[in-house]
Design a protein around this motif. Structure first.
Motif, PDB file in Angstrom:
ATOM      1  N   GLY A 142       1.043  -1.310  -0.024  1.00 56.96           N
ATOM      2  CA  GLY A 142       0.019   0.106  -0.167  1.00 56.96           C
ATOM      3  C   GLY A 142       0.625   1.213  -0.134  1.00 56.96           C
ATOM      4  N   GLU A 143       2.061   1.069   0.345  1.00 60.04           N
ATOM      5  CA  GLU A 143       3.114   2.521   0.277  1.00 60.04           C
ATOM      6  C   GLU A 143       3.211   2.751  -1.203  1.00 60.04           C
ATOM      7  N   VAL A 144       3.129   1.935  -2.044  1.00 61.65           N
ATOM      8  CA  VAL A 144       3.358   2.213  -3.693  1.00 61.65           C
ATOM      9  C   VAL A 144       2.221   2.904  -3.957  1.00 61.65           C
ATOM     10  N   PRO A 145       2.244   4.188  -4.616  1.00 57.38           N
ATOM     11  CA  PRO A 145       1.336   4.996  -5.040  1.00 57.38           C
ATOM     12  C   PRO A 145       0.219   4.518  -5.929  1.00 57.38           C
ATOM     13  N   ALA A 146       0.483   3.646  -6.883  1.00 53.90           N
ATOM     14  CA  ALA A 146      -0.149   2.920  -8.015  1.00 53.90           C
ATOM     15  C   ALA A 146      -1.253   1.978  -7.023  1.00 53.90           C
TER      16      ALA A 146
END
Length: 294
Positions: A142-146
């Protein structure tokens, strides 16, 4: 562009091959691939792969001890096992060791390689003129923007009509645009949005807000059925054959000028955003020809 059915098949294959294995070396050839500069992929050396999964159109490689390698394949990214041979003419997704034949396109360049403790070497590639492949090392996907912005996935058994209605009902936006909007529906791109709209017998350019109850029901059913059926159909196909399997399975996408499998009329192109898409005028637009930019 890789979409959820092919990415799921890729994730399943990687999970089968790599679960329990640990990278012993990571070689990043193109530095622009790495999106978490303070946590480069080299830090994964020694961590064993726990599982490989899919989130939307992204790969999620989870390691024992917590870290995740999330790979955004972008427009032209893919993966291959180094040194494996294929019998057919190698194309865009052919392994590095494939023997070239006259007229075949060269394999795409390797941008990063993970060498595992059993000798397997996984190469991440990108066939585009610009680097669209991205790799993130994070504690939580969930830390990945996409990933953080993704909407519900129609391949998820928990996907409901309510999830679908939130994406479509009352939206003054073209159907094809909503289907490709990752915040609304995860995993669908240009090809499968064409296939979904063909299955639903709906024009790609009408606004979602104009759909009647029966049309919404057809679109909901087509969205789930097309994606789920494609995932099942790709299951077990070698990763170097997945691109061709996708092409071969298309009903309208990429079939310009061919007869529609339902009406017999000619499949036509139309311009959409920065790309070209396909539809059947007889089945989807009441005979109206959609504009095509020169």
């Amino acid at each position: 562009m890789p979409e959820s059915p092919e990415v799921q098949a890729l994730a399943d294959d990687l999970d089968r091959r790599l679960a329990g294995r640990a990278p012993v070396e990571v070689d990043v050839v193109e530095f622009r691939v790495v999106k978490t500069r303070t946590r480069p992929p080299e830090g994964l050396v020694g961590h064993r792969v726990a599982r490989v999964g899919r989130i939307g159109k992204l790969l999620d490689v989870g390691f024992d001890g917590g870290p995740h390698l999330v790979v955004s394949l972008g427009r032209h990214g893919w993966a291959r096992y180094a040194g494996e041979q294929v019998e057919d003419a190698p194309g865009e997704d052919a392994p590095a060791g494939a023997v070239p034949v006259a007229g075949a396109e060269p394999p795409p360049p390797t941008l990063a390689t993970l060498q595992f403790d059993d000798g397997t070497a996984l190469e991440l590639t990108d066939a585009g003129d610009w680097v669209s492949l991205g790799a993130f090392v994070v504690d939580d996907p969930g830390e990945v923007p996409a990933v953080a912005k993704l909407g519900p996935d129609p391949a998820d058994p928990a996907y409901t009509r309510a999830d679908f209605d939130r994406a479509f009902v009352g939206r003054r936006k073209q159907l094809k645009a909503v289907l490709q909007e990752q915040e609304s529906i995860a995993g669908v791109g240009n090809a499968y949005s064409d296939e979904i709209l063909f299955a639903a017998r709906l024009s790609p350019v009408v606004h979602a807000a104009t759909l009647e109850a029966g049309e919404l029901e057809r679109l909901f059913a087509a969205t789930v059925d097309v994606v789920v059926a494609a995932i099942e159909a790709r299951r077990g196909i070698p990763i170097d054959r997945l691109k061709q399997a996708k092409v071969d399975a298309m009903q309208v996408h990429g079939r310009t000028g061919e007869p529609c499998p339902r009406s017999g009329g000619a499949i036509r192109d139309f311009s959409f955003a920065s790309t070209t898409a396909q539809y059947c005028p007889e089945c989807q637009t009441g005979g109206e020809i959609l504009p095509l930019k020169e």
